[in-house]
Scaffold this motif. Structure first.
Motif, PDB file in Angstrom:
ATOM      1  N   LEU A 143      27.849  15.261  18.615  1.00 59.52           N
ATOM      2  CA  LEU A 143      28.716  16.545  19.354  1.00 59.52           C
ATOM      3  C   LEU A 143      28.819  16.187  20.762  1.00 59.52           C
ATOM      4  O   LEU A 143      28.216  15.040  21.357  1.00 59.52           O
ATOM      5  N   THR A 147      31.965  21.517  22.939  1.00 63.69           N
ATOM      6  CA  THR A 147      31.188  22.531  21.832  1.00 63.69           C
ATOM      7  C   THR A 147      30.815  23.749  22.329  1.00 63.69           C
ATOM      8  O   THR A 147      30.121  23.660  23.547  1.00 63.69           O
ATOM      9  N   TRP A 196      37.027  28.244  22.481  1.00 70.23           N
ATOM     10  CA  TRP A 196      37.035  27.164  21.495  1.00 70.23           C
ATOM     11  C   TRP A 196      37.654  27.638  20.177  1.00 70.23           C
ATOM     12  O   TRP A 196      37.872  26.761  19.285  1.00 70.23           O
ATOM     13  N   SER A 201      39.689  20.612  17.719  1.00 71.15           N
ATOM     14  CA  SER A 201      38.726  19.525  17.858  1.00 71.15           C
ATOM     15  C   SER A 201      37.264  20.174  18.479  1.00 71.15           C
ATOM     16  O   SER A 201      36.325  19.312  18.556  1.00 71.15           O
ATOM     17  N   ARG A 203      33.698  21.972  18.532  1.00 64.24           N
ATOM     18  CA  ARG A 203      32.730  22.482  17.408  1.00 64.24           C
ATOM     19  C   ARG A 203      31.884  23.556  18.023  1.00 64.24           C
ATOM     20  O   ARG A 203      31.919  23.999  19.151  1.00 64.24           O
ATOM     21  N   SER A 233      33.484  23.454   8.617  1.00 60.32           N
ATOM     22  CA  SER A 233      33.413  22.226   8.739  1.00 60.32           C
ATOM     23  C   SER A 233      33.300  22.062  10.283  1.00 60.32           C
ATOM     24  O   SER A 233      32.572  20.921  10.688  1.00 60.32           O
ATOM     25  N   ARG A 234      33.531  23.070  11.166  1.00 58.80           N
ATOM     26  CA  ARG A 234      33.372  22.730  12.541  1.00 58.80           C
ATOM     27  C   ARG A 234      32.029  23.612  12.969  1.00 58.80           C
ATOM     28  O   ARG A 234      31.876  23.493  14.155  1.00 58.80           O
ATOM     29  N   ILE A 235      31.317  23.773  12.091  1.00 59.47           N
ATOM     30  CA  ILE A 235      29.796  24.493  12.449  1.00 59.47           C
ATOM     31  C   ILE A 235      28.711  23.949  12.209  1.00 59.47           C
ATOM     32  O   ILE A 235      28.818  23.079  11.029  1.00 59.47           O
ATOM     33  N   HIS A 236      27.887  23.494  13.171  1.00 57.09           N
ATOM     34  CA  HIS A 236      26.891  22.639  13.044  1.00 57.09           C
ATOM     35  C   HIS A 236      25.459  23.423  13.354  1.00 57.09           C
ATOM     36  O   HIS A 236      25.483  24.223  14.279  1.00 57.09           O
ATOM     37  N   CYS A 260      26.757  23.667   5.617  1.00 56.17           N
ATOM     38  CA  CYS A 260      26.950  23.396   7.088  1.00 56.17           C
ATOM     39  C   CYS A 260      26.256  21.909   7.415  1.00 56.17           C
ATOM     40  O   CYS A 260      25.174  21.700   6.811  1.00 56.17           O
ATOM     41  N   ARG A 261      26.767  21.326   8.416  1.00 58.84           N
ATOM     42  CA  ARG A 261      26.138  20.186   8.731  1.00 58.84           C
ATOM     43  C   ARG A 261      24.853  20.556   9.718  1.00 58.84           C
ATOM     44  O   ARG A 261      24.988  21.509  10.615  1.00 58.84           O
TER      45      ARG A 261
END
Length: 580
Positions: A143, A147, A196, A201, A203, A233-236, A260-261
């Motif tokens: 990241l 972010t 955001w 783009s 995150r 997919s944008r959430i870590h 989630c990642r």
């Protein structure tokens, strides 16, 4: 079973601010090394506690999480302090002196007129979770500054500041999930993430020390973001462990966790690896004891029993999943116990108590506190379950020990109320003995006269015979004597009558022996309170060992279950006697 609890207390924000300022100013007088780094992390933890408390006050007034000027001010302060921690950590603790004066000015500028609700951060206090580990997780995440970092209050706000500092992101926002512990939800202003939200783009990093039993706090934040149209997919996620959410997690929570990642905060060993240029725990301890040729052997998770018992069949039970990290340090014939007792002020308080215990003749000599790890001279001896004391001496030793704690370890720290203890006892009795027995216990509690004001002390809380060592010269040493009044459980600090009740239960003291013990402690003991605590103690121990048994198998499970059965039988006998 009810076993765990979280003790909150109301504190004056101005006093917390002044204490943090004093700590910040003390750094000016500190030379480089692990002591300064530990003090800097302690400052970061103290400031995080203050800023999250102020954010909670703001939330209580508005009923919604917003990014108010005071919130932004507090978050920026934490990122600045996190950057100071990062510089010290990456330098191998080679930096000395004070922090950036602008940070001290920002700390002093916080609006601290309110009373705030504070509590011990579990990871920092119990589980050797280091904020530095989130620096490593963020650096490896991929990241960047684009972010939105979100911290889940309480501990998550400070951890989020670490993530933001590591990737150069703006100061984090924070959210307080509310509702049932297993079904949290978020009530927040969508404008918090407006910068955001519509930028593909960008995150989102969700930071906390969880997941816990249900994982619902992390899930609540992810759900809130998803409801705002942000793709998963944008959430870590930045958790403190790689395990799944606990037994109370719903299928939705498990799906969130799976899809989630995740960037797991590094373990203690990876945060301070032997292969890096950063001094490790071995180096810290070697400096504290003055022995550079030092070896460390981990004895966590019940492994300490191999050092005191020749036969595994005689091992006592161990709640291995919640035991503190501990090591045996050796240098030639010299040995020390190195045990995690907490970061920041938590560890300092325990070191002070351990020092007092040694000076009074009850504990081992303290060599130092190394960034959360207490270093004590290793105590050789035979555990009291293997070498029982004569009854008269046993009572005399307990009288001396508990009387000293009652006088010297008085505290204003919170613990469970008497109604909460009774509720726990009835609940655990219901699960173990059935509703009829639980109803009898509730009826018994309803007839007890209880004091309105409790004189709380730092109780021992763990008076089992395997917790005492008898030396070759016959002296008695109490091990593990500073943790259990500040453990991650319901009990907390209680009147000394709790320990008297514990001694009566653990050693089956007769009425005469109990009377001798109580009489030897002076006129301050409430005999009725000792009796009130006995079923509470039995029910708590029943829950503690029963829950520990659920996560074990084989011989360890049998050992734990057998211990739980002993307390279940004791609670049954108490109810039979009370009924009679």
């Amino acid at each position: 079973m009810i076993v765990y609890g979280d003790h909150k207390r109301t504190e004056n924000a101005r006093q917390l601010q002044e204490a943090a300022i004093d700590l910040a100013q003390s750094l000016d007088r500190m030379s480089r090394g692990i002591r300064r780094h530990a003090a800097l992390v302690g400052l970061f933890i103290s400031a995080s506690q203050l800023v999250q408390g102020l954010a909670d006050v703001d939330f209580k007034v508005l009923g919604v999480d917003t990014n108010s000027p005071s919130r932004r001010q507090g978050a920026a302060l934490l990122v600045g302090l996190a950057a100071e921690v990062a510089k010290s950590w990456r330098s191998g603790f080679a930096l000395g002196g004070g922090i950036d004066p602008r940070l001290l000015k920002s700390l002093a500028a916080l609006d601290c007129k309110a009373e705030v609700l504070t509590g011990s951060a579990e990871g920092y206090a119990h589980y050797a979770l280091y904020p530095e580990s989130y620096l490593g997780a963020a650096q490896e995440s991929g990241l960047d500054a684009n972010t939105c970092v979100i911290g889940i209050r309480s501990i998550g706000l400070g951890l989020a500041a670490m993530v933001a500092a590591a990737i150069g992101a703006p100061p984090p926002i924070s959210l307080r999930p509310i509702g049932h512990p297993f079904d949290r939800r978020v009530n927040a202003d969508p404008r918090l993430v407006a910068a955001w939200r519509n930028e593909p783009s960008a995150r989102f990093a969700v930071v906390d020390e969880g997941p816990g039993l249900s994982g619902s706090s992390i899930h609540a934040v992810v759900t809130w973001l998803r409801d705002l149209g942000i793709d998963r997919s944008r959430i870590h996620l930045f958790p403190s462990h790689s395990g799944d959410p606990g037994a109370e997690a719903s299928q939705d929570v498990r799906e969130t966790w799976m899809r989630c990642r995740k960037h797991v905060a590094m373990t203690f060993e990876r945060t301070f690896p032997e292969s890096s240029q950063i001094p490790t725990l071995r180096d810290w301890v070697a400096e504290a004891v003055g022995s550079p040729e030092l070896r460390l052997t981990e004895i966590s998770g019940g492994a300490w029993r191999t050092l005191h018992y020749a036969d595994e069949k005689r091992w006592p039970p161990s709640t291995r999943g919640t035991e503190r990290r501990k090591f045996l340090a050796s240098a030639g014939p010299d040995r020390w116990l190195v045990k995690f007792v907490g970061l920041g002020e938590t560890g300092l308080r325990k070191m002070r108590a351990a020092t007092m215990l040694h000076q009074a003749g009850f504990g081992s000599q303290v060599a130092g506190l190394c960034h959360g790890f207490l270093v004590e001279r290793w105590a050789d001896g035979t555990t009291m379950d293997q070498l029982p004391l004569p009854r008269q001496r046993l009572v005399a030793e307990f009288t001396r020990y508990l009387a000293w704690r009652a006088i010297n370890l008085r505290t204003r720290e919170p613990g469970a109320s008497l109604p909460a203890l009774a509720e726990m006892a009835v609940h655990n009795a219901s699960e173990a003995l059935g509703k009829n027995q639980a109803a009898k216990l509730w009826n018994w509690f309803s007839k007890q006269a209880v004091p309105q004001v409790l004189e709380r002390v730092e109780i021992d809380g763990r008076l089992h015979p395997w917790e005492f060592l008898i030396g070759a010269d016959g002296t008695l040493v109490k091990t593990d004597a500073v943790d259990h009044c500040r453990g991650h459980d319901l009990i907390g600090c209680q009147p000394i009558e709790w320990d008297i009740a514990g001694a009566c239960v653990e050693y089956g003291l007769s009425e005469g022996e109990a009377a001798t013990l109580i009489g030897g402690m002076g006129d301050c003991i409430d005999v009725g309170l000792v009796e009130y605590f006995q079923p509470c103690y039995l029910a708590f121990q029943l829950g503690l060992w029963s829950m520990a048994a659920q996560s074990e198998d084989g011989r360890e499970r049998a050992r734990l279950a057998g211990t739980a059965n002993r307390y279940e039988a004791g609670l049954t006998r108490f109810l039979d006697k009370a009924r009679a």
